[in-house]
Design an enzyme around this catalytic site. Sequence first.
Site, PDB file in Angstrom:
ATOM      1  N   ASN A  49       0.875  -1.177   0.000  1.00  0.00           N
ATOM      2  CA  ASN A  49       0.000   0.000   0.000  1.00  0.00           C
ATOM      3  C   ASN A  49       0.911   1.225   0.000  1.00  0.00           C
ATOM      4  O   ASN A  49       1.524   1.543   1.011  1.00  0.00           O
ATOM      5  CB  ASN A  49      -0.890  -0.051   1.262  1.00  0.00           C
TER       6      ASN A  49
ATOM      7  N   LYS B  17       0.109   4.260  -0.188  1.00  0.00           N
ATOM      8  CA  LYS B  17      -0.535   5.418   0.457  1.00  0.00           C
ATOM      9  C   LYS B  17      -0.331   6.673  -0.404  1.00  0.00           C
ATOM     10  O   LYS B  17      -0.296   6.578  -1.631  1.00  0.00           O
ATOM     11  CB  LYS B  17      -0.014   5.579   1.886  1.00  0.00           C
TER      12      LYS B  17
ATOM     13  N   HIS C  43      -9.440   1.162   5.145  1.00  0.00           N
ATOM     14  CA  HIS C  43      -8.156   1.308   5.841  1.00  0.00           C
ATOM     15  C   HIS C  43      -8.356   2.219   7.056  1.00  0.00           C
ATOM     16  O   HIS C  43      -9.174   3.145   7.016  1.00  0.00           O
ATOM     17  CB  HIS C  43      -7.111   1.903   4.878  1.00  0.00           C
TER      18      HIS C  43
ATOM     19  N   GLU D 275      -6.764   4.596   8.083  1.00  0.00           N
ATOM     20  CA  GLU D 275      -6.582   6.032   7.782  1.00  0.00           C
ATOM     21  C   GLU D 275      -7.845   6.613   7.147  1.00  0.00           C
ATOM     22  O   GLU D 275      -8.171   7.780   7.349  1.00  0.00           O
ATOM     23  CB  GLU D 275      -5.331   6.208   6.898  1.00  0.00           C
TER      24      GLU D 275
ATOM     25  N   GLU E 163      -5.050  -4.959  10.651  1.00  0.00           N
ATOM     26  CA  GLU E 163      -4.021  -3.940  10.859  1.00  0.00           C
ATOM     27  C   GLU E 163      -4.258  -3.238  12.190  1.00  0.00           C
ATOM     28  O   GLU E 163      -5.082  -2.312  12.265  1.00  0.00           O
ATOM     29  CB  GLU E 163      -4.064  -2.901   9.733  1.00  0.00           C
TER      30      GLU E 163
ATOM     31  N   GLY F 248       2.940   2.168  10.896  1.00  0.00           N
ATOM     32  CA  GLY F 248       3.906   3.258  10.753  1.00  0.00           C
ATOM     33  C   GLY F 248       4.652   3.585  12.046  1.00  0.00           C
ATOM     34  O   GLY F 248       5.331   4.605  12.133  1.00  0.00           O
TER      35      GLY F 248
ATOM     36  N   SER G 186       3.834  -2.316  10.245  1.00  0.00           N
ATOM     37  CA  SER G 186       5.286  -2.415  10.407  1.00  0.00           C
ATOM     38  C   SER G 186       5.852  -3.773   9.978  1.00  0.00           C
ATOM     39  O   SER G 186       6.759  -4.311  10.617  1.00  0.00           O
ATOM     40  CB  SER G 186       5.692  -2.086  11.848  1.00  0.00           C
TER      41      SER G 186
END
Length: 255
Positions: free
Chosen positions: A12, A14, A98, A100, A170, A176, A216
Amino acid sequence: MEKERKLIIAGNWKMNKTVAEAHDLVRGLKLELANIKDIDVVICPPFTALSEVSKEVIESDIRLGAQNMSEHSGGAYTGDISVLMLKEFLVRYVILGHSERREYHKESDALINIKTKAAHAASLRPIVCVGETLEERESGRFEEVITTQVKGCLAGLEKNQMEETIIAYEPVWAIGTGKTASAEQAQEVHALIRKTVAGLFDEATAKRVRIQYGGSVKPANARELMGQPDIDGALVGGAALEVRSFSDIVKNCLN
Ligand code: 13P
């Protein structure tokens, strides 16, 4: 690695990579990952690079994914991208829900459910993301959070659609941050997700569904994670932005 289900490793990207940078990355990946057939490899560039990247992956085993799509098929939806627009670029997968998007765009399980059905209606394979926040993990509520998300996002699919759906676990606290869930922590949640799918559909369907881990993932931890019985792939963020790290993740998970 002997696995019950074929591994699927997706990158991904992003909101990273200009067209020129995307071009360099995909060319590098093509060289490194030529002839890998035992693992499904998917890359998900930003919309603006799909056209360029699709030209590069056409004659390779790398598949293309998008990072989101509209639940509407077209019309007055400023700034959105329809499934038809994605299909023009040979997109086969689409990441939905996701964390985000859930956080910054307030996407709900109900909306993700509608998008998941819209993706299937157009024969795109959704990668549906679920995961708990740090606060939800520490308060011990994560099992309830995960089962609610899984049920809310996947309710009402046909069995064959469920089998073609990829679920990505996730944990938000691992995205991250450099903090990976331990292989045991991830396996525990993956088993819970599979049990929840079995409850919604049946055991046979749940056994066929692939569940990716994301958060990660790096070349150094990918193999151990993939060694867990219910972990069937990875959704990779930061480490998917460089040829070396992404291709090493894939290679480290081969037999
Ligand atoms: P990182 O690999 O950068 O933690 O991101 C994970 C992710 O969000 C993939 O969708």
